[in-house]
Structure formats: C-alpha cells, structure tokens
Enzyme design. Structure first.
Site, PDB file in Angstrom:
ATOM      1  N   TYR A  78       0.849  -1.203   0.000  1.00  0.00           N
ATOM      2  CA  TYR A  78       0.000   0.000   0.000  1.00  0.00           C
ATOM      3  C   TYR A  78       0.883   1.251   0.000  1.00  0.00           C
ATOM      4  O   TYR A  78       0.603   2.238  -0.682  1.00  0.00           O
ATOM      5  CB  TYR A  78      -0.928  -0.005   1.222  1.00  0.00           C
ATOM      6  N   SER A  98      -2.761  14.474   6.897  1.00  0.00           N
ATOM      7  CA  SER A  98      -3.732  14.196   5.831  1.00  0.00           C
ATOM      8  C   SER A  98      -5.167  14.196   6.349  1.00  0.00           C
ATOM      9  O   SER A  98      -5.425  13.835   7.495  1.00  0.00           O
ATOM     10  CB  SER A  98      -3.420  12.820   5.227  1.00  0.00           C
ATOM     11  N   THR A 151      -5.398  19.172  -1.928  1.00  0.00           N
ATOM     12  CA  THR A 151      -4.954  18.213  -2.945  1.00  0.00           C
ATOM     13  C   THR A 151      -5.991  18.132  -4.056  1.00  0.00           C
ATOM     14  O   THR A 151      -7.172  17.894  -3.794  1.00  0.00           O
ATOM     15  CB  THR A 151      -4.714  16.836  -2.307  1.00  0.00           C
ATOM     16  N   ARG A 205      -4.684   1.371  -7.747  1.00  0.00           N
ATOM     17  CA  ARG A 205      -3.449   0.815  -7.167  1.00  0.00           C
ATOM     18  C   ARG A 205      -3.566  -0.704  -7.201  1.00  0.00           C
ATOM     19  O   ARG A 205      -4.232  -1.322  -6.369  1.00  0.00           O
ATOM     20  CB  ARG A 205      -3.277   1.312  -5.744  1.00  0.00           C
ATOM     21  N   LYS A 249      -1.893  21.295  -4.098  1.00  0.00           N
ATOM     22  CA  LYS A 249      -0.996  20.164  -4.363  1.00  0.00           C
ATOM     23  C   LYS A 249      -1.574  19.276  -5.461  1.00  0.00           C
ATOM     24  O   LYS A 249      -2.756  18.923  -5.420  1.00  0.00           O
ATOM     25  CB  LYS A 249      -0.836  19.349  -3.077  1.00  0.00           C
ATOM     26  N   HIS A 290       1.192  12.975  -7.047  1.00  0.00           N
ATOM     27  CA  HIS A 290       0.735  12.145  -5.933  1.00  0.00           C
ATOM     28  C   HIS A 290       1.634  10.898  -5.781  1.00  0.00           C
ATOM     29  O   HIS A 290       1.164   9.809  -5.479  1.00  0.00           O
ATOM     30  CB  HIS A 290      -0.723  11.715  -6.169  1.00  0.00           C
ATOM     31  N   ARG A 342       0.496   7.772  -7.622  1.00  0.00           N
ATOM     32  CA  ARG A 342      -0.587   6.939  -7.095  1.00  0.00           C
ATOM     33  C   ARG A 342      -1.936   7.263  -7.720  1.00  0.00           C
ATOM     34  O   ARG A 342      -2.936   6.626  -7.416  1.00  0.00           O
ATOM     35  CB  ARG A 342      -0.671   7.102  -5.572  1.00  0.00           C
ATOM     36  N   GLY A 349       9.114  10.688  -5.888  1.00  0.00           N
ATOM     37  CA  GLY A 349      10.314   9.946  -6.268  1.00  0.00           C
ATOM     38  C   GLY A 349      11.583  10.337  -5.541  1.00  0.00           C
ATOM     39  O   GLY A 349      12.654   9.837  -5.876  1.00  0.00           O
ATOM     40  N   ILE A 350      11.484  11.207  -4.545  1.00  0.00           N
ATOM     41  CA  ILE A 350      12.705  11.660  -3.859  1.00  0.00           C
ATOM     42  C   ILE A 350      13.132  10.628  -2.822  1.00  0.00           C
ATOM     43  O   ILE A 350      12.366  10.274  -1.928  1.00  0.00           O
ATOM     44  CB  ILE A 350      12.456  13.041  -3.209  1.00  0.00           C
ATOM     45  N   GLY A 359       7.264  11.633   0.840  1.00  0.00           N
ATOM     46  CA  GLY A 359       6.255  10.773   1.466  1.00  0.00           C
ATOM     47  C   GLY A 359       6.866   9.443   1.852  1.00  0.00           C
ATOM     48  O   GLY A 359       7.180   9.182   3.014  1.00  0.00           O
ATOM     49  N   ARG A 360       7.115   8.613   0.836  1.00  0.00           N
ATOM     50  CA  ARG A 360       7.607   7.267   1.132  1.00  0.00           C
ATOM     51  C   ARG A 360       8.916   7.293   1.912  1.00  0.00           C
ATOM     52  O   ARG A 360       9.141   6.427   2.761  1.00  0.00           O
ATOM     53  CB  ARG A 360       7.786   6.476  -0.165  1.00  0.00           C
TER      54      ARG A 360
HETATM   55  C1  LIG Z   1       1.009   5.762   1.587  1.00  0.00           C
HETATM   56  C2  LIG Z   1       0.757   7.110   0.996  1.00  0.00           C
HETATM   57  C3  LIG Z   1      -0.391   7.793   1.342  1.00  0.00           C
HETATM   58  C4  LIG Z   1      -0.637   9.070   0.806  1.00  0.00           C
HETATM   59  N1  LIG Z   1      -1.742   9.757   1.208  1.00  0.00           N
HETATM   60  C5  LIG Z   1      -1.941  11.027   0.763  1.00  0.00           C
HETATM   61  C6  LIG Z   1      -3.022  11.794   1.256  1.00  0.00           C
HETATM   62  O1  LIG Z   1      -3.808  11.350   2.091  1.00  0.00           O
HETATM   63  N2  LIG Z   1      -3.164  13.050   0.766  1.00  0.00           N
HETATM   64  C7  LIG Z   1      -2.304  13.583  -0.154  1.00  0.00           C
HETATM   65  O2  LIG Z   1      -2.482  14.731  -0.562  1.00  0.00           O
HETATM   66  N3  LIG Z   1      -1.271  12.873  -0.630  1.00  0.00           N
HETATM   67  C8  LIG Z   1      -1.057  11.623  -0.179  1.00  0.00           C
HETATM   68  N4  LIG Z   1       0.018  10.909  -0.632  1.00  0.00           N
HETATM   69  C9  LIG Z   1       0.957  11.523  -1.584  1.00  0.00           C
HETATM   70  C10 LIG Z   1       2.074  12.282  -0.847  1.00  0.00           C
HETATM   71  O3  LIG Z   1       1.589  13.413  -0.209  1.00  0.00           O
HETATM   72  C11 LIG Z   1       3.167  12.722  -1.824  1.00  0.00           C
HETATM   73  O4  LIG Z   1       2.597  13.454  -2.876  1.00  0.00           O
HETATM   74  C12 LIG Z   1       3.945  11.540  -2.407  1.00  0.00           C
HETATM   75  O5  LIG Z   1       4.148  10.554  -1.425  1.00  0.00           O
HETATM   76  C13 LIG Z   1       5.289  11.998  -2.953  1.00  0.00           C
HETATM   77  O6  LIG Z   1       5.989  10.940  -3.525  1.00  0.00           O
HETATM   78  P1  LIG Z   1       7.095  10.067  -2.742  1.00  0.00           P
HETATM   79  O7  LIG Z   1       6.339   9.122  -1.876  1.00  0.00           O
HETATM   80  O8  LIG Z   1       7.821   9.381  -3.824  1.00  0.00           O
HETATM   81  O9  LIG Z   1       7.932  11.023  -1.915  1.00  0.00           O
HETATM   82  C14 LIG Z   1       0.277   9.635  -0.114  1.00  0.00           C
HETATM   83  C15 LIG Z   1       1.425   8.919  -0.463  1.00  0.00           C
HETATM   84  C16 LIG Z   1       1.687   7.676   0.091  1.00  0.00           C
HETATM   85  C17 LIG Z   1       2.948   6.959  -0.290  1.00  0.00           C
END
Ligand SMILES: Cc1cc2nc3c(=O)[nH]c(=O)nc-3n(C[C@H](O)[C@H](O)[C@H](O)COP(=O)(O)O)c2cc1C
Length: 408
Positions: A54, A136, A186, A195, A276, A300, A303, A333-334, A354-355
């Site tokens: 996930y 979030s 967002t 996904r 965003k 995102h 995703r 992607g960072i 994020g990740r």
């Molecule tokens: C598990 C997960 C849940 C996320 N949930 C949200 C969210 O609730 N709201 C949102 O705006 N972005 C969400 N995102 C996107 C992140 O804010 C961000 O745009 C993204 O993770 C950036 O990419 P990176 O994971 O490669 O750093 C989520 C990303 C992940 C990996």
C-alpha cells in the site's frame, strides 16, 4: 621477499575497535541503514506485505513513479571547486516560517497502519528537524490530537474536498483552531487511482482476516500485536470507513470541484493555501490567479494518474510561469538528500517526501523516521559541500543539467 613476524598484542588493538553498541534490536537495525533504500529493505521485512505494498506501490503500471525516480537519476550536477565549504547554511523560509532544510514531510493517509506510533511520531521528528509536516484528511490522528501531542511542530493540514461541504468547512475551522499554519488542498484525486497491488492483495481498511492474513500474523506478530493492542485503526475524521481506500475515495470525494472552490475555502481559512497536484503550466497559472499562495508540482507519488507528467521535468517551466507570485514545491520519487538538492537547483523552494519517511516509520516507528530524516539531511549537506554551494541561494539552475538517458 616479504619478511614475516608475529604482531605484538598492542598492535592488534586498533583492529579490534567496535562501532557504537546498540542494545535494542530496533536501533541495531536502523543503524545498519545507510540510505533510504536500506530503510525500505528493512521496512519490507517488518510489516505485512499488504501494508508495504500500500505504501510502496503506485497506480496501474507504476510508470509515473518509475519516471519520477528516473528523472533524478538523469540529473548531472555542476560542481564548483575551491570554495570554502566548512560551513553550509541549509536554512530557508517556507510560507514565512523558518525551516532548517528545504524539506516538508508530505501528507500521507492512514499513517498508523505503517506503524502504531503513526502521525505523532512523524510530527515529533519534523519538530526536532525544524521542518513542516502536513497531516492528511485521511489521517489516523485528528487535528486536535496531533496539536496536543505536537505543539512545537509547524503543522499544515491537507484537505480533500468531499460531498458534504459543511463538514469540510467545519474541518477547515477545526484545523485553524488547532493551530495549523497552512492548508494544503490536494487536487489530483477527483477519483481514486487504480493501485493494483492493493487490488491483488485484497487490501481493505481495517485489514480483514483472510486465510492469507492469518498466515501473515505468524510472520509479523509484532506488527499485529501493536495493531490490536492500541487504539482501533480508523480514519480520524471519517466515520464511513469499511472497504478499500479506493472505494472510500470514490464514495465520499467530490469530482465536481473546480477552481471556484478555492473561493469559499478562503472564507474559512485566513492562512496560506497550498495547492498540491499541479502538473502543467496552465494549471499552475489557474490556481495562482485564483489566489493560491503556493503550489506543489506533484502527481501524488504516481498513485493517481499513470503516465502523468514527471514533476522534476515540469518544475522549471512552472517556476518560470508563476515563481514570482507563489512558492513552488515539488514531490514524487525523492529518495536521497542529493535528490532534494537537485529539486532546489531546478527551482523548487522546497521538496516534499512521502515514502522516504514512511519507510523509516515501517522500519522502526519514530526512531525510523528520525533515521530517515538524518540520512536525508546528511546527504543534503554533503552534496552541497561537494557542489561547492554554501547556501541555498548558490543552488541555482546553473548547478544542474539533465542528461538524455539514465545510462551512466
Ligand atoms: C502511503 C501514501 C499515502 C498518501 N496519502 C496522501 C493523502 O492522504 N493526501 C495527499 O495529498 N497525498 C497523499 N500521498 C501523496 C504524498 O503526499 C506525496 O505526494 C507523495 O508521497 C510523494 O511521492 P514520494 O512518496 O515518492 O515522496 C500519499 C502517499 C503515500 C505513499
């Protein structure tokens, strides 16, 4: 001919020096991670497969995510040598607040799934680092609870707009009352991205007990123990949660939103608004014309739309179009401090990750997030020094070139 001899005992001493002794297995694990990719490998072993997937996964063929990462591999830095880099200043301001790095912890839904310490752990590390953290709408900690446990964190609230506008407005007011300093709207999620890993894993919220899940409990007893012995895992501001995340998004979120919605949000929110999910120059202009104070060039983390524009590649033209009127951030992607340097040199005021911190969270709770943050900071500073850049002002577009391929 080499003459051999028997070493004296004291000559052996330098070879017997050990590193710092870590008594806790978590600390030992985390200390062995030198990169975010190492943390990812640990995370993969620590949590059930559906949880890892996930977090790690993206939409459809995951091409958006792969391209986002590959774009950072295409960057070639332009170093300046013979500069005194004994001291480098990594501080900046983000929406008027001092930040020790051009870095923001991105909003990620359902954070307590990855580790029971959840959002408070991420917020605590953000406070220690001196960077902002965005909670979030799909968080597992309410804005009030987060404010209570993380009073010193510069907190942003990420908003999704759903059908029941009155509840959305109330939520915005709650975030304001709880001391959140920015609203991050967002806009790339009118419907859920597909996904496929979640589909294949039958991933639901809360996790359901299938034969496979029961098997998984045997493999990850610690994760399950923490899940079942802490507050029930649920969305903090939604009551209707059963099913998959995609079903929730499609049932509750409002695909009719337009740029006009920024207007009524302004009525309930006096602070800065960050939009965003901007992916083109036209949309950047649209939302900045409508009053956005900042934007995140983002797909995102791959995703949502597959084969979406690649954020790092879109960044320079978007900064050229609106950078005078709004702060421009980038994400997707960072995975290293060097990637953040590349983002800043390509025009971003800050990067979101994020990740990168979620891998740390899965690997070891708050200590894992701290490890991720320390890795990013160390790499960021080292890259600046090797580039001969003493401050963020010296990280201009002249410091990066994009190679045509990812070949060495
Ligand atoms: C598990 C997960 C849940 C996320 N949930 C949200 C969210 O609730 N709201 C949102 O705006 N972005 C969400 N995102 C996107 C992140 O804010 C961000 O745009 C993204 O993770 C950036 O990419 P990176 O994971 O490669 O750093 C989520 C990303 C992940 C990996």
């Amino acid at each position: 001919m080499v003459r051999r001899r028997i070493p004296r005992p004291r000559e052996l001493r330098p070879y017997l020096r050990t590193g710092p002794l870590h008594l806790s297995p978590v600390d030992r694990r985390l200390a062995s991670a030198a990169t975010i990719r190492d943390l990812r490998a640990i995370a993969r072993r620590r949590v059930p497969r559906a949880v890892f997937d996930y977090t790690d996964g993206a939409a459809e063929t995951e091409t958006s995510l792969r391209r986002s990462r590959a774009a950072y591999a295409r960057v070639e830095f332009v170093p300046h040598v013979l500069r005194d880099v004994s001291v480098v200043d990594t501080t900046t301001t983000i929406l008027g607040h001092r930040s020790t790095l051009p870095l923001v912890f991105a909003p990620t839904g359902f954070t307590r799934l990855m580790n029971h310490e959840g959002e408070p752990a991420v917020a605590a590390v953000a406070a220690r680092m001196g960077i902002p953290y965005a909670l979030s709408t799909l968080g597992t900690t309410s804005p009030e609870d987060l404010a209570a446990v993380a009073p010193d964190t510069n907190k942003w609230f990420q908003l999704y707009i759903w059908n029941d506008r009155e509840t959305v407005r109330a939520l915005v007011r709650r975030a304001r009352a709880a001391g959140f300093t920015a609203l991050i709207l967002t806009v790339d999620t009118p419907v859920a991205g597909s996904r496929l890993r979640d589909v294949h894993n039958g991933f639901t919220i809360p996790p359901t007990l299938s034969a496979r899940t029961v098997f998984d409990i045997a493999l990850h007893p610690g994760w399950w123990f923490n899940l079942l012995s802490t507050e029930p895992l649920q969305f903090a501001v939604f009551s209707e949660t059963d099913g998959t995340v995609a079903e929730l998004i499609d049932r509750v979120f409002d695909p009719t939103i337009t740029v006009a919605d920024l207007g009524w949000i302004r009525d309930d929110w006096e602070g800065p608004i960050v939009v965003k999910g901007i992916q083109t120059v036209d949309d950047a202009r649209l939302v900045v014309d409508a009053g956005a104070d900042a934007i995140v060039v983002s797909n995102h983390g791959g995703r949502q739309l597959d084969r979406a524009p690649t954020p790092l590649e879109q960044l320079p033209s978007i900064v050229a179009a609106v950078g005078e009127r709004a702060e421009v951030y980038v994400d997707g992607g960072i995975l290293s401090g060097g990637d953040i340097v590349a983002a800043v040199a390509s025009g971003a005021r800050a990067a979101l990750v994020g990740r990168a911190y979620l891998y740390g969270l899965m690997a070891g709770g708050e200590r894992g997030v701290q490890r991720a943050a320390d890795i990013l900071r160390t790499e960021f500073i080292r890259t600046m020094r090797l580039l001969g850049a003493r401050s963020l002002a010296e990280l201009g577009p002249d410091r990066v070139r994009m190679r045509d391929t990812t070949e060495p």
